[in-house]
Design an enzyme around this catalytic site. Structure first.
Site, PDB file in Angstrom:
ATOM      1  N   PHE A  10       0.852  -1.180   0.000  1.00 31.47           N
ATOM      2  CA  PHE A  10       0.000   0.000   0.000  1.00 31.47           C
ATOM      3  C   PHE A  10       0.895   1.240   0.000  1.00 31.47           C
ATOM      4  O   PHE A  10       1.390   1.666   1.047  1.00 31.47           O
ATOM      5  CB  PHE A  10      -0.911  -0.008   1.224  1.00 31.47           C
ATOM      6  CG  PHE A  10      -1.522  -1.357   1.510  1.00 31.47           C
ATOM      7  CD1 PHE A  10      -2.130  -2.089   0.496  1.00 31.47           C
ATOM      8  CD2 PHE A  10      -1.450  -1.917   2.770  1.00 31.47           C
ATOM      9  CE1 PHE A  10      -2.683  -3.345   0.747  1.00 31.47           C
ATOM     10  CE2 PHE A  10      -2.005  -3.160   3.033  1.00 31.47           C
ATOM     11  CZ  PHE A  10      -2.622  -3.881   2.027  1.00 31.47           C
ATOM     12  N   ASP A  22       3.988  -5.357   4.039  1.00 34.08           N
ATOM     13  CA  ASP A  22       3.625  -3.956   4.198  1.00 34.08           C
ATOM     14  C   ASP A  22       3.314  -3.647   5.664  1.00 34.08           C
ATOM     15  O   ASP A  22       3.784  -2.649   6.220  1.00 34.08           O
ATOM     16  CB  ASP A  22       2.412  -3.627   3.320  1.00 34.08           C
ATOM     17  CG  ASP A  22       2.001  -2.167   3.402  1.00 34.08           C
ATOM     18  OD1 ASP A  22       1.386  -1.786   4.424  1.00 34.08           O
ATOM     19  OD2 ASP A  22       2.278  -1.406   2.461  1.00 34.08           O
ATOM     20  N   ASP A  69       2.355   4.443   0.512  1.00 30.18           N
ATOM     21  CA  ASP A  69       1.971   5.566   1.345  1.00 30.18           C
ATOM     22  C   ASP A  69       3.173   6.459   1.651  1.00 30.18           C
ATOM     23  O   ASP A  69       4.135   6.506   0.890  1.00 30.18           O
ATOM     24  CB  ASP A  69       1.308   5.066   2.636  1.00 30.18           C
ATOM     25  CG  ASP A  69       2.300   4.337   3.555  1.00 30.18           C
ATOM     26  OD1 ASP A  69       3.451   4.087   3.142  1.00 30.18           O
ATOM     27  OD2 ASP A  69       1.924   4.030   4.703  1.00 30.18           O
TER      28      ASP A  69
END
Length: 330
Positions: A230, A301, A232
């Protein structure tokens, strides 16, 4: 049409001007992650380390997840300032605390019919802070909630469970259903003439369902290994710490100068794309070393995100920067 997240990460990493992926760093962290897996510290159970997360026996679990991941973006603040806090929690955990509090104060809050018409004043109350710093992008968060609530009511009989069931146990199909039906999850950019995608919030929503339900029942997906990291603000910092991502001197200077990058800026796209590709490389090495497909990009992650949080003071001391972007996508 945009390339899917995995292909986007590879495409970006192969053409990046400001970032390189260091193979030796990938190998070293892969070895460490194998040990973490064997010690039971690398798995979907990490989801339950947060006491604020719902459990699978909670009848509102799916409704909680879609609301939280609709709002799960842009919690960063300047490290010299006190940020948004809720009941002592910061960042994503502050959001979880706010939603838990809201369930007690307004039992209808998780109902799409309620948040489809939510006002800015109502959401400000729900996300009210312990500090003077309020949750950023309130207006954008209201729009996202209203959009998701209205689409659920108009297309899915007011039920997010119907969206999940329509995926027929495919993580990729669920990701695409979310992206196609809810524009606020459509996390895409153009990089060197090619449309690319990251779908951070759509993928984290799939990952949260999988982890919350322990890959059983409505949380079982036949292709969960297709979901990527993810992309970010924080995971790239962990990858830098472990010597996997190497930024150019120019990029480091920009980031350490607190320059705010626009969403879609070439440098921002490179950071996010290289993050995805680096985790894919880690997943391949870890599973090769384990001799079987056992570890998802999701749990890597989670591990990297938690590592950054657990070592926040050391990361700051070592001046490992994070890119600053105001965006609804992550």
């Amino acid at each position: 049409m945009a390339l899917p997240p995995r292909e986007s990460g590879k495409y970006i990493a192969e053409r990046a001007k400001h970032i390189s992926i260091v193979e030796e760093g990938v190998d070293a962290l892969a070895d460490l992650l194998v040990e973490e897996y064997k010690a039971g510290r690398l798995g979907s159970e990490n989801f339950y380390e947060c006491s604020l997360h719902p459990h699978p026996n909670d009848p509102q679990a799916l409704n909680w997840l879609i609301v939280v991941d609709t709002l799960n973006f842009c919690f960063w603040h300047d490290e010299s300032e006190e940020g948004w806090k809720v009941e002592g929690h910061t960042g994503y955990f502050a959001l979880c605390a706010a939603i838990t509090r809201a369930r007690k104060e307004e039992p209808e809050f998780l109902n799409p019919a309620y948040y489809a018409a939510i006002s800015e004043l109502q959401l400000k109350k729900i996300l009210r802070s312990d500090t003077k710093s309020q949750c950023p992008l309130i207006t954008e968060r209201v729009k996202c909630l209203q959009e998701v609530g209205n689409v659920l009511n108009e297309k899915f009989q007011g039920s997010f469970e119907n969206v999940v069931k329509e995926s027929n146990r495919s993580a990729v199909k669920l990701m695409n259903l979310v992206v196609d039906n809810f524009p606020c999850f459509r996390d895409e950019a153009t990089f060197q003439g090619q449309k690319v995608s990251f779908y951070k919030r759509a993928q984290i929503l799939v990952g949260d369902i999988w982890a919350c339900f322990r890959s059983k029942g409505i949380g079982y997906f036949e292709d969960i290994y297709e979901i990527t990291a993810f992309a970010d603000y924080r995971v790239p910092q962990s990858l830098m710490w472990h010597g996997i991502l190497k930024y150019s001197a120019q990029l480091n200077e920009v980031l350490n100068s607190n320059v705010v990058l626009e969403n879609g800026d070439e440098r921002e796209v490179e950071i996010r794309g290289c993050c995805i590709h680096a985790v894919e490389l880690l997943k391949e090495r870890v599973n090769k070393n384990l001799g079987k497909l056992r570890v998802t990009s999701i749990v890597i992650d989670h591990w990297l995100w938690k590592f950054r949080r657990d070592h926040s003071k050391q990361v700051l001391k070592r001046k490992i920067p994070f890119h600053k972007t105001f965006s609804i996508y992550y």
